[in-house]
Design a protein around this motif. Structure first.
Motif, PDB file in Angstrom:
ATOM      1  N   GLU A   1      14.726  -5.186 -25.729  1.00  0.00           N
ATOM      2  CA  GLU A   1      14.755  -3.742 -25.978  1.00  0.00           C
ATOM      3  C   GLU A   1      13.478  -3.229 -26.622  1.00  0.00           C
ATOM      4  O   GLU A   1      13.331  -2.023 -26.805  1.00  0.00           O
ATOM      5  N   THR A   2      12.532  -4.110 -26.979  1.00  0.00           N
ATOM      6  CA  THR A   2      11.305  -3.621 -27.616  1.00  0.00           C
ATOM      7  C   THR A   2      10.177  -3.401 -26.604  1.00  0.00           C
ATOM      8  O   THR A   2       9.086  -3.004 -26.967  1.00  0.00           O
ATOM      9  N   SER A   3      10.435  -3.646 -25.318  1.00  0.00           N
ATOM     10  CA  SER A   3       9.404  -3.451 -24.298  1.00  0.00           C
ATOM     11  C   SER A   3       8.968  -1.989 -24.210  1.00  0.00           C
ATOM     12  O   SER A   3       9.803  -1.084 -24.216  1.00  0.00           O
ATOM     13  N   TYR A   4       7.670  -1.782 -24.083  1.00  0.00           N
ATOM     14  CA  TYR A   4       7.142  -0.432 -23.846  1.00  0.00           C
ATOM     15  C   TYR A   4       7.635   0.100 -22.493  1.00  0.00           C
ATOM     16  O   TYR A   4       7.715   1.303 -22.283  1.00  0.00           O
ATOM     17  N   PHE A   5       7.969  -0.817 -21.592  1.00  0.00           N
ATOM     18  CA  PHE A   5       8.390  -0.429 -20.246  1.00  0.00           C
ATOM     19  C   PHE A   5       9.908  -0.290 -20.118  1.00  0.00           C
ATOM     20  O   PHE A   5      10.453  -0.288 -19.015  1.00  0.00           O
ATOM     21  N   GLY A   6      10.582  -0.185 -21.252  1.00  0.00           N
ATOM     22  CA  GLY A   6      12.022   0.056 -21.244  1.00  0.00           C
ATOM     23  C   GLY A   6      12.814  -1.233 -21.238  1.00  0.00           C
ATOM     24  O   GLY A   6      12.296  -2.290 -20.887  1.00  0.00           O
ATOM     25  N   PRO A   7      14.104  -1.140 -21.622  1.00  0.00           N
ATOM     26  CA  PRO A   7      14.925  -2.351 -21.678  1.00  0.00           C
ATOM     27  C   PRO A   7      15.218  -2.902 -20.282  1.00  0.00           C
ATOM     28  O   PRO A   7      15.224  -2.162 -19.298  1.00  0.00           O
ATOM     29  N   VAL A   8      15.444  -4.197 -20.225  1.00  0.00           N
ATOM     30  CA  VAL A   8      15.931  -4.834 -19.000  1.00  0.00           C
ATOM     31  C   VAL A   8      17.444  -4.871 -19.112  1.00  0.00           C
ATOM     32  O   VAL A   8      17.987  -5.024 -20.205  1.00  0.00           O
ATOM     33  N   GLU A   9      18.105  -4.710 -17.993  1.00  0.00           N
ATOM     34  CA  GLU A   9      19.557  -4.825 -18.039  1.00  0.00           C
ATOM     35  C   GLU A   9      19.999  -6.195 -17.540  1.00  0.00           C
ATOM     36  O   GLU A   9      19.434  -6.736 -16.569  1.00  0.00           O
ATOM     37  N   ASN A  10      21.001  -6.745 -18.205  1.00  0.00           N
ATOM     38  CA  ASN A  10      21.614  -8.002 -17.784  1.00  0.00           C
ATOM     39  C   ASN A  10      22.412  -7.737 -16.502  1.00  0.00           C
ATOM     40  O   ASN A  10      23.148  -6.760 -16.436  1.00  0.00           O
ATOM     41  N   PRO A  11      22.253  -8.577 -15.464  1.00  0.00           N
ATOM     42  CA  PRO A  11      23.066  -8.359 -14.259  1.00  0.00           C
ATOM     43  C   PRO A  11      24.571  -8.559 -14.515  1.00  0.00           C
ATOM     44  O   PRO A  11      25.396  -8.067 -13.749  1.00  0.00           O
ATOM     45  N   TRP A  12      24.904  -9.268 -15.578  1.00  0.00           N
ATOM     46  CA  TRP A  12      26.315  -9.504 -15.908  1.00  0.00           C
ATOM     47  C   TRP A  12      26.884  -8.303 -16.661  1.00  0.00           C
ATOM     48  O   TRP A  12      26.222  -7.721 -17.507  1.00  0.00           O
ATOM     49  N   ARG A  13      28.134  -7.988 -16.339  1.00  0.00           N
ATOM     50  CA  ARG A  13      28.876  -7.006 -17.116  1.00  0.00           C
ATOM     51  C   ARG A  13      30.243  -7.600 -17.442  1.00  0.00           C
ATOM     52  O   ARG A  13      30.759  -8.412 -16.674  1.00  0.00           O
ATOM     53  N   ALA A  14      30.799  -7.192 -18.570  1.00  0.00           N
ATOM     54  CA  ALA A  14      32.136  -7.675 -18.925  1.00  0.00           C
ATOM     55  C   ALA A  14      33.132  -7.172 -17.882  1.00  0.00           C
ATOM     56  O   ALA A  14      32.957  -6.091 -17.316  1.00  0.00           O
ATOM     57  N   GLU A  15      34.173  -7.955 -17.660  1.00  0.00           N
ATOM     58  CA  GLU A  15      35.177  -7.583 -16.657  1.00  0.00           C
ATOM     59  C   GLU A  15      35.759  -6.203 -16.946  1.00  0.00           C
ATOM     60  O   GLU A  15      36.152  -5.917 -18.079  1.00  0.00           O
ATOM     61  N   GLY A  16      35.789  -5.367 -15.912  1.00  0.00           N
ATOM     62  CA  GLY A  16      36.377  -4.039 -16.057  1.00  0.00           C
ATOM     63  C   GLY A  16      35.572  -3.091 -16.932  1.00  0.00           C
ATOM     64  O   GLY A  16      36.099  -2.086 -17.412  1.00  0.00           O
ATOM     65  N   SER A  17      34.287  -3.413 -17.171  1.00  0.00           N
ATOM     66  CA  SER A  17      33.472  -2.555 -18.020  1.00  0.00           C
ATOM     67  C   SER A  17      32.177  -2.197 -17.310  1.00  0.00           C
ATOM     68  O   SER A  17      31.633  -2.997 -16.547  1.00  0.00           O
TER      69      SER A  17
ATOM     70  N   THR B   1      20.050  -2.624 -32.472  1.00  0.00           N
ATOM     71  CA  THR B   1      18.665  -2.218 -32.731  1.00  0.00           C
ATOM     72  C   THR B   1      18.461  -1.623 -34.118  1.00  0.00           C
ATOM     73  O   THR B   1      17.357  -1.613 -34.631  1.00  0.00           O
ATOM     74  N   ALA B   2      19.525  -1.133 -34.753  1.00  0.00           N
ATOM     75  CA  ALA B   2      19.355  -0.455 -36.040  1.00  0.00           C
ATOM     76  C   ALA B   2      19.126  -1.440 -37.183  1.00  0.00           C
ATOM     77  O   ALA B   2      18.554  -1.088 -38.203  1.00  0.00           O
ATOM     78  N   ASP B   3      19.566  -2.683 -37.003  1.00  0.00           N
ATOM     79  CA  ASP B   3      19.524  -3.639 -38.106  1.00  0.00           C
ATOM     80  C   ASP B   3      18.700  -4.867 -37.705  1.00  0.00           C
ATOM     81  O   ASP B   3      19.185  -5.730 -36.984  1.00  0.00           O
TER      82      ASP B   3
END
Lengths: 95, 493
Positions: free
Chosen positions: B133-149, B419-421
């Protein structure tokens, strides 16, 4: 130990990083949070322990003292934000 | 037949050798997948034309019967490796337009082995982060998502783009770098294999420096065998890196299937941490049972200084970073701020604008702990802790051949969640960072899913330069875990 606003301004100056005045206070808090957390190292008795400076037991290698690269000013200055011929250009530093 | 995108490195190597597929076909399939994957933001720079030219060269070589170890195999390269003529950003604004006039030794080794470059992968700025999340080019998203989310999850970091590219089948394999867990942690939370070699096994020359006594390059792959193949090509002694070791690179594939019968596997009791989800502990226990069932002896060992590793790291790494990043001055390369009134102002403004929040924070911490009056209290003490941590490992390895631990304290979390902590973010590396401080090799192998369907990994830690042993134990885990799950391709691949 903890840092205050003056310390943060001083280390930002040492690090040559411009820090806007409104960022000083939050930075004080963030740095203190981290410093407070690393202070647990104080619990450990380290008398007589040598600091680890190299993880791999090996002697630094020697080599012949000869020029192996260089003479390519074009490549060296190619990424300069401002250049003139083979020189980097900076604001005037000598009055 | 599996689509070429889902091939492992070993399967693709076989398919090319048997001429069932050309490098051009394989590379085109990857380029198409890469283009379709832009919602994931895995790549900072795509190099499809370069890839096709390299593939054409490989096909010609294969036709002449001159194929090399990685001939025609498309890889993704973390944007921390300098690539000649191809922009290399380190995920930072300060290097947004930097085009290296030279090639890193590791990538040169890969091209010399015939590999094809697809592009440069996104990463935490200067590899400082555990979530991409600290990339200047924006966060990368994980291809995995929790079931039903539909909640967007981080791919871990700092090699998050490489992890996502491998997990989403956008490449056969990728390179990563690991300073405190940046290969193994993202590998674990994206369901792939990640190996950090012993310090000195791969040359650091041409890799943008973060913390020079900790940084090490390594492979990120779909299988343990692929990690063995890729490491064999990446590793070398290099006159340009005085810390690279002059030891022959073994054939890592050769002993892969030797099994763990008769091996002693240590379980470090200090890796049981309060507040870790029960699933982590259960998986760890299962991992030990798997190895035992294959004939290994499980022994409990102690690494008493484990809890001090992360705080010691957050002194040593920022200290080295503050020194390494002093080179970004707005003069020789990189971002230069406009309207500076003198040279000091130029440095301060260029660095203030060019570095992101986390990088600025770490440079300031590093500057502080190295400053007069504080050096002994912080830096020197942290380096002594490092000695104690390395000694813990040395003593543990008198009782066992390798260690088994969890790879991460939990599965992938949501973008923005931590990211806040800063300290809670740093804790993601609690199981991986000890290995960097002691310079040892470690591998993360996908071992199971949480009840929400998110991947978890197990880590194997070995003795210095025993990558072969680490791979062998990793392979035994892989066989037992039989991890076949893939993320649903919701991004429109």
């Amino acid at each position: 130990m903890s840092v205050d606003k003056d310390t943060v301004r001083r280390i930002a100056k040492l690090a040559r990083i411009a820090l806007e005045e409104e960022r000083v206070e939050p930075m004080v808090n963030e740095l203190n949070q981290i410093l407070h957390w690393v202070e647990q190292l104080g619990e450990v008795e380290v008398a007589g322990i040598e600091p680890l400076t190299s993880v791999v037991a090996q002697r630094l290698k020697m080599r012949e003292d000869e020029v192996t690269a260089g003479g390519d000013a074009e490549a060296v200055t190619a990424n300069a934000p401002q250049r003139e011929d083979d020189y980097f250009v900076v604001p005037k530093v000598v009055e | 037949m599996t689509t070429p995108n889902a091939f492992t490195l070993a399967e693709a190597r076989e398919a090319l050798k048997e001429k069932r597929l050309s490098s051009r076909e394989l590379t085109e399939a990857m380029i198409a997948a890469m283009a379709a994957s832009r919602p994931l933001n895995a790549f900072v720079t795509e190099t499809p034309e370069k890839a096709l030219a390299m593939a054409a060269d490989s096909d010609a070589r294969i036709a002449r019967g001159e194929g090399r170890a990685l001939e025609g195999l498309p890889l993704a390269i973390k944007d921390l490796f300098c690539t000649r003529g191809v922009r290399t950003t380190a995920g930072s604004r300060i290097l947004e337009n930097f085009v290296p006039p030279y090639e890193s030794t590791v990538t040169q080794n890969l091209w010399d082995a015939g590999a094809v470059m697809l592009g440069k992968t996104n990463m935490d700025e200067f590899a400082m982060g555990s979530s991409n999340e600290t990339s200047y080019f924006g966060p990368v998203e994980n291809p995995w998502r929790a079931e039903g989310s539909n909640k967007k999850l981080v791919p871990g970091g700092s090699s998050g783009g490489s992890a996502t590219a491998v997990a989403a089948d956008l490449c056969l394999a990728a390179t990563g770098t690991d300073t405190g867990g940046s290969i193994r942690q993202p590998a674990a939370v994206t369901g792939i294999v990640g190996l950090k070699p012993t310090y000195g096994r791969c040359s650091r020359w041409g890799i943008v420096a973060f913390a020079s006594s900790l940084d090490q390059a390594g492979p990120m792959t779909k299988t343990v065998r692929d990690a063995a193949i890729l490491l064999g090509a990446m590793a070398s002694v290099d006159p340009m890196d005085a810390t690279s070791v002059d030891m022959p690179v073994p054939d890592y594939e050769a002993g892969l299937e030797a099994g763990v019968k008769g091996m002693r596997i240590g379980i470090p009791k200090e890796y049981r941490i309060d507040g870790a989800p029960p699933e982590i502990d259960a998986l760890w226990h299962k991992g030990a049972e798997w190895l035992k069932a294959q004939g290994a002896e499980i022994v409990e060992v102690s690494l008493p200084h484990t809890k001090y590793a992360l705080p010691a790291y957050y002194i040593v790494a920022p200290a080295e970073a503050s020194s390494n990043l002093a080179r970004y001055d707005g003069v020789r390369y990189g971002h230069r701020a406009a309207g500076a009134k003198d040279i000091t102002d130029l440095y301060e403004k260029s660095r203030g604008e060019g570095f992101g929040k986390e990088v600025r924070r770490r440079i300031l911490i590093g500057t502080y702990v190295l400053s007069a009056g504080y050096y002994d209290a912080y830096y020197s003490r942290a380096q002594k802790l490092r000695t104690l941590i390395a000694r813990d490992f040395a003593q543990a390895f008198e009782q066992c051949d390798a260690l088994l631990t969890p790879a991460t304290p939990g599965p992938a979390f949501a973008i923005g969640e931590k990211t806040a902590d800063p300290v809670s973010m740093y804790l993601n590396d609690v199981f991986t960072v000890t290995v960097n401080l002691a310079g040892l090799p470690g591998i993360s192998v996908p071992a199971g899913l949480t009840k929400e369907g998110l991947p978890l990994g197990l880590q194997v830690i070995g003795k210095a330069f025993d990558e072969a042993g680490v791979l062998r134990v990793g392979r035994a885990l892989e066989v037992a875990a039989d991890f076949k799950a893939k993320p649903a391709a919701w991004w429109g691949a």
